[in-house]
Write a protein that holds these residues in place. Sequence first.
Motif, mmCIF file in Angstrom:
data_model
loop_
_atom_site.group_PDB
_atom_site.id
_atom_site.type_symbol
_atom_site.label_atom_id
_atom_site.label_comp_id
_atom_site.label_asym_id
_atom_site.label_seq_id
_atom_site.Cartn_x
_atom_site.Cartn_y
_atom_site.Cartn_z
ATOM 1 N N MET A 225 2.893 -10.511 12.747
ATOM 2 C CA MET A 225 3.340 -10.676 11.361
ATOM 3 C C MET A 225 2.310 -10.004 10.454
ATOM 4 S SD MET A 225 3.348 -14.129 9.106
ATOM 5 C CE MET A 225 4.272 -14.325 7.579
ATOM 6 N N SER A 226 2.753 -9.147 9.548
ATOM 7 C CA SER A 226 1.811 -8.564 8.599
ATOM 8 C C SER A 226 2.293 -8.854 7.179
ATOM 9 C CB SER A 226 1.665 -7.056 8.833
ATOM 10 O OG SER A 226 2.875 -6.401 8.517
ATOM 11 N N SER B 231 -4.439 -14.107 17.096
ATOM 12 C CA SER B 231 -5.572 -13.406 16.501
ATOM 13 C C SER B 231 -5.161 -12.914 15.115
ATOM 14 C CB SER B 231 -6.018 -12.241 17.379
ATOM 15 O OG SER B 231 -5.016 -11.249 17.406
ATOM 16 N N VAL B 232 -6.143 -12.764 14.241
ATOM 17 C CA VAL B 232 -5.881 -12.358 12.859
ATOM 18 C C VAL B 232 -6.859 -11.237 12.501
ATOM 19 C CG1 VAL B 232 -5.643 -13.149 10.490
ATOM 20 C CG2 VAL B 232 -5.322 -14.780 12.363
ATOM 21 N N VAL C 111 -2.975 -8.168 6.007
ATOM 22 C CA VAL C 111 -3.436 -9.068 7.066
ATOM 23 C C VAL C 111 -2.398 -9.056 8.172
ATOM 24 C CG1 VAL C 111 -3.963 -11.470 7.654
ATOM 25 C CG2 VAL C 111 -4.661 -10.534 5.426
ATOM 26 N N ARG C 112 -2.888 -9.020 9.426
ATOM 27 C CA ARG C 112 -1.961 -9.011 10.554
ATOM 28 C C ARG C 112 -2.287 -10.187 11.480
ATOM 29 N NH1 ARG C 112 1.330 -5.263 13.053
ATOM 30 N NH2 ARG C 112 0.718 -3.717 11.508
ATOM 31 N N VAL C 113 -1.260 -11.012 11.754
ATOM 32 C CA VAL C 113 -1.407 -12.164 12.653
ATOM 33 C C VAL C 113 -0.605 -11.854 13.911
ATOM 34 C CG1 VAL C 113 -1.036 -14.648 12.923
ATOM 35 C CG2 VAL C 113 -1.508 -13.692 10.647
ATOM 36 N N SER C 114 -1.250 -11.916 15.080
ATOM 37 C CA SER C 114 -0.547 -11.592 16.320
ATOM 38 C C SER C 114 -0.652 -12.743 17.296
ATOM 39 C CB SER C 114 -1.159 -10.336 16.978
ATOM 40 O OG SER C 114 -1.158 -9.269 16.059
#
Length: 599
Positions: A52-53, A87-88, A115-118
């Motif tokens: 998610m970004s 991870s962020v 910001v990218r949340v994976s």
Amino acid sequence: MLRALLSATVALASVHPLSAQPSRISAPITDIRYEITADSSAVGRGQLGVSMSFHVSGTSPVVLAIPAWSPGHYVLLWFARRMSQLSVESNGTQLAWKKLDYQTWEIIPRSAGTVRVSFKYLADAVDRAVAWTAPNFAFFNGTNLFLYPVGRGFNWPAQVSIHTEPAWRIATGMDPAPGTNNFTASNYHDLTDMPFYVGRFAIDSTQIAGKWIRLAFYPAASLTTARRDRTFGWLGKIFPAHIAVFGEAPFRNYTVFQRSDTLVNGGGLEHQSSQIDEVITSGLDANYLPNLYSHEAFHAWNVKRLRPADMVPYRYDDAQPTTWLWVSEGVTDYYGALALVRGGIDDSTAFFSFIADEIASIAGAPPTAVSDASLSPWISPTDGSGGLYYPKGGFIGFLLDIMIRDATNNRSSLDNVMRTLYNESYKRGKGFTGADWWREVSRAAGGKPFAEFARRYVDGREPLPSDSVLRLAGLESRSDTTREPRLGISTATDSAGVLVTGVTPGGAASAAGLRAGDRVVSIGDVAITNDDSFAAFRSRYAGTTLTALPLLIRRGSQSITLQLPVRLFTRVQTRVSPITGAPEKAVRIRIGILNGSTS
Ligand SMILES: [Zn+2]
């Protein structure tokens, strides 16, 4: 206990914003995008890759959560339990994060920017509300994968990109966006209500009532030409019957997603422009399928759009009980069956036997207010009232339909109630309240009051006035109660006889020592040669005073006689049939219900 503590924390944080509790309101985020990786490598591991970004304008904490349930499937599944390796990062740097509870994360950005949340999502569930994968295939609901910013409402747009094999297909109700395998939704409710099929599956479409109706079947081989033609034939009768109730089809297109397997539970789950059905492989040609499709399709109006106010808007973090699930599910069951007879798939005998089954189900359950039963799916009650909102809600819908038609000399019906509520609540952006429901029932019935009916039979536990109301439609019901023995086994018949495939723990057969793999030869003096033999056994020993019977089996090469304890269960058999010589008005009401007309 934990959940109670957490809700107390939420309440404190909102009442005392200066307390030491971390804020549960996320900083605003914009330009929200999700990328789902469902290629052969990911699905080969039973996983989906999720990223998610979003854009932040400063360093205020971002609070993200994942849903606890999928609307329509009224049970808490806690999708966070399937997430791993979170991870962020932002601008190539890992960001610190912590969990605020089991399904909520707080992230502290270091600057404005993206910001990218994976994370990885375990997609091995056999459940139509939860993602699952096969070596060439993935299915997911948005509720499983899409994090949302807490406290920011749900009216924000997002884009979804799917990374998959070039030769694989994608089916979803979401709108396509520019680029390859990109989709868009204008708000989170739509985003999470448009399931995806990705991979190798069969797809076909046709136009019904001016709308594209698609079949997306997995595995691909399950969509034979004969099944495609037959299924489109059913849907071509079902949708017009539903549209006639509400006056419009509110979706641009509609997809029947179907998965068949030897392991699935069986059943369907509705979405606003689709349904996802699980069908056991041996049931791919079963005669219950039109009823399943019809029920789930009716939900596109009733519950996905016309919905109790208690569930408007949906919340995703916790249970959302309503006392009106009997309308959302039971009345849907009623119209699901009505569409089959109105469309000519079933005859009136099949519809009357559907009503008879509802009467029998109500009789077999403890006296329970249908409004109370409506609250219960969240806790899976063990007292025998679980799911009672389906048959009792459906039967109450039938009784109301008859009473409305009787009060107006068949000039009005329950259809008017459904259509008016749809127009007056859903189309005005609201849910319906109990007052709305009963006001419209009373109005449709020419002003006849229903307060006492509601008090005694919906919110109360009194036996329903079945006989007196059925008579108004020229119908009668007869019930016979028997006490008959049950074994607690599942079986399959083959050329060598009857094979035990499963033994219910705690059942009579289990107590006797029967095992899966045994073959049943005889019970008492009844020879067991095929599945029908068990009906002969039940009727032979109905009401018996014997406490045990010899159970002759073959286990490998041995013949063994077990002692089967006799356990009798109550079985109610109900028939609903037309009364010969019923008054003309009653016959007119009955016909009006069956063909969807008023006079
Ligand atoms: Zn349903």
